[in-house]
Scaffold this motif. Structure first.
Motif, PDB file in Angstrom:
ATOM      1  N   THR A  75       0.856  -1.180   0.000  1.00 34.18           N
ATOM      2  CA  THR A  75       0.000   0.000   0.000  1.00 34.18           C
ATOM      3  C   THR A  75       0.895   1.234   0.000  1.00 34.18           C
ATOM      4  O   THR A  75       2.009   1.210   0.552  1.00 34.18           O
ATOM      5  N   TYR A  76       0.412   2.311  -0.613  1.00 33.08           N
ATOM      6  CA  TYR A  76       1.259   3.480  -0.819  1.00 33.08           C
ATOM      7  C   TYR A  76       0.664   4.730  -0.190  1.00 33.08           C
ATOM      8  O   TYR A  76      -0.547   4.844  -0.004  1.00 33.08           O
ATOM      9  N   GLU A  82       0.276   4.244  -6.427  1.00 28.37           N
ATOM     10  CA  GLU A  82       0.361   2.833  -6.802  1.00 28.37           C
ATOM     11  C   GLU A  82       0.320   2.648  -8.312  1.00 28.37           C
ATOM     12  O   GLU A  82       0.828   1.655  -8.835  1.00 28.37           O
ATOM     13  N   ARG A  85       3.828   2.063  -9.693  1.00 30.53           N
ATOM     14  CA  ARG A  85       4.461   0.775  -9.425  1.00 30.53           C
ATOM     15  C   ARG A  85       3.681  -0.393 -10.021  1.00 30.53           C
ATOM     16  O   ARG A  85       4.259  -1.418 -10.374  1.00 30.53           O
ATOM     17  N   ASP A  86       2.362  -0.253 -10.090  1.00 27.70           N
ATOM     18  CA  ASP A  86       1.504  -1.355 -10.520  1.00 27.70           C
ATOM     19  C   ASP A  86       0.363  -0.786 -11.362  1.00 27.70           C
ATOM     20  O   ASP A  86      -0.768  -0.636 -10.895  1.00 27.70           O
ATOM     21  N   GLY A 145       5.822   3.270   1.290  1.00 28.38           N
ATOM     22  CA  GLY A 145       5.158   2.007   1.014  1.00 28.38           C
ATOM     23  C   GLY A 145       5.108   1.158   2.265  1.00 28.38           C
ATOM     24  O   GLY A 145       6.016   1.228   3.105  1.00 28.38           O
TER      25      GLY A 145
END
Length: 228
Positions: A75-76, A82, A85-86, A145
């Motif tokens: 979780t950010y 996020e 990153r994803d 994170g």
């Protein structure tokens, strides 16, 4: 005896009559949305990296994937970071997707996947995804994170790649690690409704240039498969 209309009154009456009989212009028809060429599973598999495309010592393969996320269990803060990153997390499920997972051969089995690639397709343009990543990047230069109860901080920076069209390449690392010995890379590339999402670990993709070569190879294969 009937009175004659004055010339000006006759002209005015004629103009009003002509105006009333004139057909009103038809409003312009809105331009149709751009056609998004469909992607087949066969094309998606062809678009994914092959082991032969990778440096010596790598292994792996490609298979259909009904849940196309890079699956980073983090979780950010800020939460919207996020998407850097994803990029495929928490999005509407695509019509189809395939996943390639690649790793360096090791003396013992197991270990983390060193590079993951997802080729996913939606029937609408995915350029807004790239726009969101670009908009979020200034806010996500540094972010926190949390994974398995542990909180850490990372920086995010864009890697220059002049030849890349409709894509973005990012490097993440520890702000307290000036030599950048650890971290991750991500790349997101869009071709119409198709998204290529690639992630690599800096433990095996040891330099920025090495990951850029990964991206260059992946994009060339993607464009050959989907006609980009």
């Amino acid at each position: 005896m009937a009175r004659r209309l004055a010339p000006l009154a006759v002209l005015t009456l004629a103009v009003l009559t002509l105006t009333a009989c004139t057909t009103q212009p038809t409003p312009p028809t809105p331009s149709p949305a751009p056609t998004i060429a469909p992607l087949t599973v066969e094309q998606a598999k062809l678009a994914a990296l092959r082991v032969a495309d990778l440096p010596k010592g790598w292994d792996g393969g490609v298979a259909p994937d009904p849940i196309p996320t890079l699956r980073v269990p983090i979780t950010y803060d800020p939460v919207d970071c996020e998407v850097l990153r994803d990029p495929l997390r928490d999005r509407e499920a695509p019509t189809l997707s395939v996943r390639g997972q690649y790793f360096l051969r090791r003396d013992s089995p197991g270990g983390d996947t060193d590079a993951t690639e997802v080729i996913a397709w939606w029937p609408t343009s995915q350029l807004p995804l790239l726009q969101k990543i670009a908009e979020m990047l200034p806010r996500c230069q540094t972010l926190a994170g949390t994974m398995e109860g542990e909180t850490f901080h990372v920086f995010a920076r864009q890697l220059p790649m002049a030849s890349l069209r409709d894509g973005i390449v990012l490097r993440f690392g520890d702000p307290a690690d000036p030599k950048l010995k650890s971290g991750t890379y991500t790349a997101c590339v869009v071709r119409g409704g198709t998204v290529l999402a690639l992630r690599g670990s800096s433990e095996t993709v040891t330099t920025d240039a090495a990951f850029v070569r990964f991206v260059t190879t992946a994009v060339a294969r993607l464009d050959a498969a989907v006609g980009g």
